[in-house]
Design a protein around this motif. Structure first.
Motif, PDB file in Angstrom:
ATOM      1  N   ASP A  52     -27.326  92.209  -1.202  1.00 60.71           N
ATOM      2  CA  ASP A  52     -28.300  91.869  -0.166  1.00 60.71           C
ATOM      3  C   ASP A  52     -27.697  91.859   1.237  1.00 60.71           C
ATOM      4  OD1 ASP A  52     -30.308  91.604  -2.045  1.00 60.71           O
ATOM      5  OD2 ASP A  52     -30.188  89.413  -2.137  1.00 60.71           O
ATOM      6  N   ILE A  53     -26.433  91.453   1.373  1.00 58.85           N
ATOM      7  CA  ILE A  53     -25.837  91.328   2.703  1.00 58.85           C
ATOM      8  C   ILE A  53     -25.250  92.645   3.217  1.00 58.85           C
ATOM      9  CG2 ILE A  53     -23.491  90.595   2.085  1.00 58.85           C
ATOM     10  CD1 ILE A  53     -25.700  89.254   4.977  1.00 58.85           C
ATOM     11  N   LEU A  54     -24.891  93.556   2.347  1.00 52.74           N
ATOM     12  CA  LEU A  54     -24.253  94.792   2.806  1.00 52.74           C
ATOM     13  C   LEU A  54     -25.093  95.590   3.811  1.00 52.74           C
ATOM     14  CD1 LEU A  54     -22.302  96.003  -0.351  1.00 52.74           C
ATOM     15  CD2 LEU A  54     -21.383  95.030   1.766  1.00 52.74           C
ATOM     16  N   PRO A  55     -26.414  95.695   3.669  1.00 55.83           N
ATOM     17  CA  PRO A  55     -27.181  96.395   4.710  1.00 55.83           C
ATOM     18  C   PRO A  55     -27.114  95.678   6.067  1.00 55.83           C
ATOM     19  CG  PRO A  55     -28.456  96.248   2.686  1.00 55.83           C
ATOM     20  CD  PRO A  55     -27.252  95.376   2.498  1.00 55.83           C
ATOM     21  N   VAL A  56     -27.126  94.362   6.049  1.00 50.37           N
ATOM     22  CA  VAL A  56     -27.008  93.598   7.295  1.00 50.37           C
ATOM     23  C   VAL A  56     -25.628  93.825   7.898  1.00 50.37           C
ATOM     24  CG1 VAL A  56     -27.047  91.283   8.320  1.00 50.37           C
ATOM     25  CG2 VAL A  56     -28.663  91.875   6.487  1.00 50.37           C
ATOM     26  N   GLN A  57     -24.610  93.809   7.052  1.00 49.52           N
ATOM     27  CA  GLN A  57     -23.251  94.060   7.507  1.00 49.52           C
ATOM     28  C   GLN A  57     -23.166  95.443   8.149  1.00 49.52           C
ATOM     29  OE1 GLN A  57     -19.982  92.869   4.907  1.00 49.52           O
ATOM     30  NE2 GLN A  57     -19.168  94.944   5.085  1.00 49.52           N
TER      31      GLN A  57
END
Length: 114
Positions: free
Chosen positions: A98-103
């Motif tokens: 879930d966080i990788l796209p935000v990263q």
């Protein structure tokens, strides 16, 4: 750059405060952070039976993102480290995915202004 990072949930004001409101230094540190994320990746396809290296990389990212107040990343990597240490690799993997796209969005913003 800073406004775009704010729009992604980064607490820019807190990050600047930690660096004596030195905007140039903050931006320089963001560039270093971007390089670190590329050199210290946490791949969601990690081995659920042997993830010690993932804990180490996630812990390093957690610390660096906390220092720069990259809040969404800091919160996610804190949870990832905690879950892995508790022996819950699948829950940690979900948060990582879930966080990788935000990263990636945060890295894109930093790269855009280099």
């Amino acid at each position: 750059m800073l406004e775009e990072l704010r729009n992604l949930g980064v607490d820019v004001d807190e990050g600047l405060k930690r660096l004596a409101n030195n905007e140039a230094f903050y931006k320089k540190m963001l560039g270093s952070m971007q390089a670190m994320l590329e050199k210290t990746p946490v791949d969601p396809d990690f081995d659920a039976n042997d993830y010690q290296g993932v804990i180490e990389n996630a812990h390093a990212i957690k610390g660096a993102t906390g220092n720069l107040s990259l809040t969404p990343l800091y919160k996610a990597y804190t949870d990832i480290v905690d879950l892995l240490r508790q022996g819950n690799p699948e829950e940690a993997r979900k948060i990582l995915v879930d966080i990788l796209p935000v990263q990636a969005q945060i890295i894109d913003v930093i790269n855009k202004y280099k």
